[in-house]
Design a protein around this motif. Structure first.
Motif, PDB file in Angstrom:
ATOM      1  N   SER A 560       0.819  -1.218   0.000  1.00  8.21           N
ATOM      2  CA  SER A 560       0.000   0.000   0.000  1.00  8.21           C
ATOM      3  C   SER A 560       0.851   1.265   0.000  1.00  8.21           C
ATOM      4  O   SER A 560       0.474   2.282  -0.611  1.00  8.21           O
ATOM      5  CB  SER A 560      -0.939   0.003   1.209  1.00  8.21           C
ATOM      6  N   ALA A 582      -4.144  -0.706   2.146  1.00  6.41           N
ATOM      7  CA  ALA A 582      -4.750  -1.110   0.872  1.00  6.41           C
ATOM      8  C   ALA A 582      -6.266  -1.050   0.955  1.00  6.41           C
ATOM      9  O   ALA A 582      -6.953  -0.609  -0.007  1.00  6.41           O
ATOM     10  CB  ALA A 582      -4.280  -2.518   0.513  1.00  6.41           C
ATOM     11  N   GLU A 585      -7.465   2.642   0.774  1.00  9.82           N
ATOM     12  CA  GLU A 585      -7.326   3.185  -0.575  1.00  9.82           C
ATOM     13  C   GLU A 585      -8.422   2.635  -1.504  1.00  9.82           C
ATOM     14  O   GLU A 585      -9.039   3.378  -2.292  1.00  9.82           O
ATOM     15  CB  GLU A 585      -5.944   2.852  -1.137  1.00  9.82           C
TER      16      GLU A 585
END
Length: 659
Positions: A560, A582, A585
């Motif tokens: 990430s 991750a 996002e």
């Protein structure tokens, strides 16, 4: 009928006379005068004196019939100044001779003593009530303890014999050494005399040779010296050899005799131990054989050692010079955390096997709780905040490293005893834990007829927290040196030595390095400036190491952080409220409606994966950056770092986002 009446005899009662006690009356001495003292004789001695006087004057002599015993006056030999008659010289010599004689006492036989004691006890108890019972009890006790006294007697004799034998051997050794010393002194004296005589003879011979050299037909001194045999030197060498051989032979014979005596004493000790009760025995046939063989081996070594001593000594010195530094280094390593990579010192359990057992026990407990899910429809295991590509995450290697650094500095922590197992158990408990929580999930179900309905399921969540070695640095307060050791143990090179193979995710490892020409060839097909900037950033990071703890340092990346800093280099912030995981996002992109399908994917797009339940958005645990040509750049794992490879595990893709 005439009946004769027999006169009755009076009854006589016989009584046993009491034993009379005869006591010895000591001689009494009284001071009579200045330098004489009076000694009064006992009645018996008085009678003897009177009888002697009667024998001189006649038994019927009136002057001795009513005579009282006389007192004998003796001159003092200690006090006073009276005239003392000189003693006879012959008597003095006889007394002196007798005073020098040793006093010898008779040895009393034990059996005679026992019999005498028994007779005395029987006489003493005959006159008392219950005496017969006392005698019988005494005889029974004597018979019961006879084996014990017999063994004690034998043991005492054996010990005494052993001491005497040892003293004899020591005395023989001393006498042999003295004899050998005297022989060497005698030989050295003879050799000195022989050398002196030889020198004198040589001088005389030289002088005569010189005189003969002046005459015709004589031999020169140099020729004579060359042809003269060195008999004296050869004789001395031969004498030294004989002396060494004689001393060596005698010493070997003494060693053999000592070995034989020691083995005999060892066998006797074994026999005496077997005479004890079963629970008190401490010896065994195995110990006996080991001692006998060891003693014999030492005797053999002493016999052979003089012949190979010098060669063996040199060999030992060479080996010591080579091995001692190696042994020192190995000893230091075994008392350090790096003993984890060395062969185990003991057979059986190792740090790896015990750690595996503890981790497996933890996983079984968690699985049992989730499977039972008492009171709920489903149970689900959740790896809290996990980010990676493993279906079943584990911190097994982190536990090994932390344990060795915490308890292996200055100690052999690889030896798995009860103490070290307790230490390892505490580390596992600190790094592996779980909690439970509950929840309900509702989903929409479409029926066959086109109608829809909602389905709600209750869950028991088992939330697992697996701490990394980085988390334990602050918790255990490791210093700088310990942190360096942790980092080194957790490097891919050292982990590979422990059997670590990286991520469980299958597929090719990927390319771990790219040159500038290769990067430029990939970027040449990208026309969008933002996409080109993102792809250029991540392609230049291929080969960088992986680390979740150092993800923001610029020298390490995880999946990430690589995506975040790649798009940041193009001027786009993909963080979700400051969160750069991750899952965060992916959630931001999907909620913003910025998702695409796999068919419409372009360079710079982010591919999100789900490998396990982590209670994050859509259970996203990994992200990769697409760079075109069916290839991605991703921070894969500790073993591989940042790699360039084909799109992996399409079936695990959750969504694709385009910032």
């Amino acid at each position: 009928m005439n009946i004769k009446k027999i006169q009755e005899k009076p009854m006589v009662i016989h009584t046993k006379q009491k034993n009379q006690i005869h006591s010895h009356q000591p001689k009494s001495v009284t001071i009579k005068g200045g330098n004489i003292y009076t000694r009064t004789r006992s009645p018996k001695i008085k009678a003897v004196a009177v009888n002697k006087n009667f024998s001189k004057a006649g038994k019927s002599s009136p002057q001795y019939r009513n005579q009282k015993p006389k007192k004998i006056h003796l001159k003092s030999t200690v006090h006073g100044e009276g005239n003392v008659k000189e003693p006879d010289k012959g008597k003095l010599q006889k007394k002196a001779k007798e005073s020098n004689q040793s006093i010898k006492g008779k040895q009393t036989n034990l059996h005679i003593t026992e019999q005498t004691g028994a007779i005395g006890a029987r006489v003493a108890t005959d006159q008392m009530e219950g005496g017969k019972e006392i005698q019988q009890a005494t005889y029974m006790a004597h018979e019961a303890f006879r084996p014990v006294t017999g063994i004690a007697y034998l043991s005492a004799n054996a010990l005494k014999k052993q001491i005497v034998e040892r003293k004899k051997r020591e005395r023989k050794k001393v006498e042999a050494e003295k004899k050998l010393g005297k022989k060497s002194e005698t030989k050295s004296t003879k050799e000195t005399a022989r050398e002196t005589t030889s020198k004198a003879t040589n001088e005389t011979g030289k002088r005569k040779t010189a005189e003969r050299a002046t005459k015709p037909g004589t031999i020169s001194p140099d020729t004579a010296r060359k042809t003269t045999p060195v008999a004296g030197s050869m004789g001395r060498v031969t004498g030294i050899k004989k002396k060494l051989a004689s001393g060596y032979t005698s010493r070997i014979a003494m060693e053999a005799k000592d070995t034989k005596a020691a083995n005999k004493n060892r066998k006797l000790a074994f026999f005496l131990d077997k005479m004890k009760a079963q629970e008190n025995q401490q010896d065994s046939i195995a110990k006996l054989m080991k001692d006998l063989v060891t003693k014999r081996a030492f005797q053999w070594i002493k016999t052979v050692a003089p012949m190979i001593g010098l060669v063996l000594l040199l060999l030992v010195l060479v080996v010591a010079m080579i091995t001692i530094p190696v042994i020192a280094v190995v000893a230091v390593l075994y008392n350090s955390p790096f003993a984890l990579f060395l062969p185990p010192l003991e057979t059986g359990n190792t740090v790896q096997t015990v750690t595996s057992a503890y981790v497996a026990e933890f996983n079984r407990e968690v699985t049992t709780v989730a499977s039972d899910h008492v009171g709920y429809e489903e149970g689900q295991i959740v790896y809290v905040d996990y980010e990676g590509t493993d279906a079943i995450p584990s911190n097994y290697y982190d536990i090994l490293a932390v344990y060795m650094v915490k308890y292996g500095v200055g100690d052999t922590a690889t030896i798995m005893n009860d103490t070290s197992k307790a230490w390892l158990k505490s580390v596992v408990e600190d790094m592996c834990s779980y909690t439970t929580s509950t929840g309900a999930e509702t989903e929409t179900v479409t029926e066959e007829d086109g109608t829809t309905s909602t389905l709600t399921t209750t869950y028991l969540y088992v939330n697992i927290s697996l701490k990394s070695y980085r988390d334990m640095i602050s918790e255990y307060g490791f210093n700088k040196d310990e942190v360096e050791m942790l980092e080194e143990i957790m490097s891919p090179e050292y982990l590979s030595m422990l059997g670590w193979s990286g991520s469980e995710e299958e597929g090719e490892p990927g390319i771990g390095s790219l040159i500038e020409e290769e990067i430029n060839a990939i970027l040449a097909s990208i026309s969008d400036t933002r996409q080109k900037a993102v792809c250029s950033y991540v392609l230049h990071r291929v080969g960088y190491p992986y680390s979740q703890e150092l993800r923001d340092s610029g020298n390490y990346y995880d999946c990430s952080s690589l995506a975040y800093y790649g798009w940041k280099s193009a001027g786009v912030n993909i963080s979700n409220g400051g969160a750069t995981t991750a899952a965060a996002e992916g959630e931001k992109l999907e909620k913003a409606g910025k998702t695409v399908t796999l068919d419409a994917i372009q360079p710079g797009d982010l591919i999100f994966y789900s490998y396990t339940n982590n209670r994050r958005y859509r259970d996203i645990s990994h992200v990769a950056i697409y760079v075109g040509g069916g290839k991605v750049v991703e921070a894969r794992s500790i073993k591989y770092g940042v790699v360039y490879r084909e799109i992996p595990n399409i079936g695990k893709i959750v969504l694709i986002g385009r910032p």
